[in-house]
Design a protein around this motif. Structure first.
Motif, mmCIF file in Angstrom:
data_model
loop_
_atom_site.group_PDB
_atom_site.id
_atom_site.type_symbol
_atom_site.label_atom_id
_atom_site.label_comp_id
_atom_site.label_asym_id
_atom_site.label_seq_id
_atom_site.Cartn_x
_atom_site.Cartn_y
_atom_site.Cartn_z
ATOM 1 N N PHE A 70 -6.217 7.748 -5.517
ATOM 2 C CA PHE A 70 -5.759 7.028 -4.315
ATOM 3 C C PHE A 70 -6.190 5.563 -4.330
ATOM 4 N N ILE A 71 -6.108 4.931 -5.492
ATOM 5 C CA ILE A 71 -6.602 3.564 -5.654
ATOM 6 C C ILE A 71 -5.864 2.575 -4.746
ATOM 7 N N PRO A 72 -4.533 2.553 -4.695
ATOM 8 C CA PRO A 72 -3.866 1.576 -3.817
ATOM 9 C C PRO A 72 -4.246 1.758 -2.340
ATOM 10 N N ALA A 73 -4.274 2.984 -1.864
ATOM 11 C CA ALA A 73 -4.635 3.226 -0.460
ATOM 12 C C ALA A 73 -6.074 2.798 -0.193
ATOM 13 N N GLY A 113 -4.883 -6.474 -10.648
ATOM 14 C CA GLY A 113 -4.871 -5.549 -11.781
ATOM 15 C C GLY A 113 -3.923 -4.377 -11.595
ATOM 16 N N TYR A 114 -3.725 -3.979 -10.354
ATOM 17 C CA TYR A 114 -2.811 -2.871 -10.034
ATOM 18 C C TYR A 114 -1.549 -3.395 -9.360
ATOM 19 N N SER A 119 3.800 -3.696 -5.879
ATOM 20 C CA SER A 119 4.987 -4.550 -5.970
ATOM 21 C C SER A 119 5.925 -4.373 -4.768
ATOM 22 N N SER A 120 6.058 -3.166 -4.272
ATOM 23 C CA SER A 120 6.965 -2.958 -3.136
ATOM 24 C C SER A 120 6.415 -3.579 -1.846
ATOM 25 N N ILE A 121 5.101 -3.702 -1.743
ATOM 26 C CA ILE A 121 4.496 -4.311 -0.561
ATOM 27 C C ILE A 121 4.526 -5.832 -0.679
#
Length: 124
Positions: A70-73, A113-114, A119-121
């Motif tokens: 759950f790295i992005p969250a 890095g991620y 990209s969608s945000i």
């Protein structure tokens, strides 16, 4: 950015968040009192339980970064916390801004890095 470099930053930020989150419960590191309105605001946060909620988010987010889930969250939540901490210090305690800036910079490096995950945000 190199995946090993990203891994190092992810572990550093995860440990950073875990350390400060646990400190809110265990209290192994004391911070100097903040005078004026900043101190009053921190007192309200402490007595209301707000700091405990933030600490839980830091602990959960730090653990998620350390195990790679759950790295992005986790980054969205943790960067919001670091941003608010930095703004607090800019307005009330410039001398204590170092930790929040370190956390914010580590988090923003990880967003870069991620960037494929964000990209969608980040695209209009």
């Amino acid at each position: 950015m190199n995946s090993k470099v990203i891994l190092v930053f992810r572990i550093l930020f995860g440990l950073f968040c875990l350390f400060f989150g646990l400190n809110s419960f265990i209290g192994f590191m004391e911070f100097p009192p903040i005078p004026g309105d900043g101190g009053t605001l921190l007192g309200i946060y402490a007595t209301s339980g707000f700091f405990k909620l933030i600490a839980v988010l830091e602990i959960v987010g730090g653990i998620a970064l350390l195990i790679g889930k759950f790295i992005p969250a986790s980054l969205i939540i943790l960067i919001a916390i670091m941003f608010n901490a930095a703004v607090f210090h800019v307005l009330h305690d410039m001398a204590g801004i170092g930790g929040s800036l370190v956390g914010l910079i580590l988090g923003l490096i990880l967003v870069y890095g991620y960037k494929d995950k964000f990209s969608s945000i980040l695209n209009p």
